[in-house]
Design an enzyme around this catalytic site. Structure first.
Site: not given
Ligand code: DGY
Length: 320
Positions: A268, A239, A286
């Site tokens: 994001e 993250r 991402h």
């Molecule tokens: C997650 O699964 O948390 C990834 O970041 C994609 O959403």
């Protein structure tokens, strides 16, 4: 008996949608845009379940006013930081996630970013693509080698362990910081550091694989970046909020950090324009889990959780 009604705000894989339609009355969103708080609240009066992604935010304010018809939020994501779990529990709403199934895909992107950042891929691609490649010399575009180097992993959960396995096959020595030391069969020789600060001084590469919480926000701030050895490389596929982006940019521009590979950003979608001007940062939008195989597996895992819930069982991936 009428079938449960399920809202799917984003465009999930075709196989997921086919399976969802076979078992549920599904409301889909043709526009495939992040759902606003108002739309989430509105839909909660029309459905028994939702399959959102990390782009739909279930804050405490949203949870407080959700309609009592909504019973389960079966996330199509492993991360659940977009959900206020206690607030949803207080409303009697189950929340599930999709662990395991995206670990390899995400670790593959972390490897790509680690190698790409270490070997100056953004710069090299630009030089060839733009026609600016007019020389070669032993001193040209010299990067950093991963084999024989030390990799520090923060968060040795499923993704962290998959990253460790892949990096080990590249000849890296694995170090990790985790809430608890792993059993030997999971650690596979990786060196545990109870103290993150202490580990940072002993690794050449750092890869982040922990969730974002109030404790881990800005985990890699200016002070911790300074603890890494000179010319370390940092990778983040977890993250964006785990790294203080301004501090990272300053550390790269000062030459203390050699390069970074980022698949996630504090803001994001969009990312950080200040980072975008720096070729030593390799960036992706991402897409850690974005493979066809993994998208199907994530959708199926979310549906497994829904199926269990509507069969009166405890969903396997209940997180609240
Ligand atoms: C997650 O699964 O948390 C990834 O970041 C994609 O959403």
């Amino acid at each position: 008996m009428s079938r449960p009604k399920v809202w799917i705000p984003r465009r999930l894989s075709a196989a997921t949608l086919d399976r969802a339609r076979a078992s549920y009355d599904v409301i889909e969103e043709p526009l495939d845009e992040p759902a606003s708080a108002a739309r989430i609240i509105e839909m909660s009066a029309q459905v028994d379940a939702m399959i959102p992604c990390h782009s739909e935010r279930f804050t405490a304010e949203v949870a407080a006013v959700l309609d009592s018809r909504l019973k389960i939020v079966a996330n199509h994501s492993v991360g659940v930081d977009h959900c206020d779990l206690p607030a949803l529990r207080a409303r009697g709403i189950d929340v599930t996630n999709t662990p395991d199934v995206l670990s390899d895909a995400t670790a593959e992107i972390a490897m790509l970013l680690m190698l790409g950042a270490a070997r100056r891929t953004v710069e090299g691609d630009r030089v060839v693509r733009s026609g600016a490649w007019d020389t070669w010399s032993p001193a040209f575009m010299v990067g950093k080698q991963v084999s024989g180097a030390r990799l520090g992993i923060v968060g040795m959960g499923r993704v962290g362990r998959s990253m460790a396995e892949k990096a080990r096959s590249f000849g890296m020595e694995i170090h990790y910081h985790n809430r608890a030391e792993l059993a030997a069969d999971q650690a596979k020789g990786a060196i545990f550091h109870a103290d993150l600060d202490e580990m940072l001084g002993q690794v050449d590469f750092l890869s982040l694989h922990c969730p974002i919480t109030p404790e881990t926000r800005n985990l890699m701030d200016a002070r911790r970046l300074a603890l890494l050895p000179k010319e370390a490389v940092i990778v983040n596929t977890a993250r964006g909020g785990l790294i203080d982006e301004a501090a990272l940019l300053a550390a790269i521009q000062s030459g203390h950090i050699a390069a970074a590979g980022l698949d996630c950003f504090a803001v994001e979608p969009g990312g950080n324009p200040a980072l975008a001007g720096e070729e030593r940062i390799m960036m992706l939008p991402h897409i850690g889990s974005a493979t066809r195989k993994t998208r199907d597996a994530m959708g199926f895992r979310a549906l497994d959780n829904l199926d269990a819930f509507f069969a009166g069982k405890r969903p396997r991936d209940l997180v609240n």
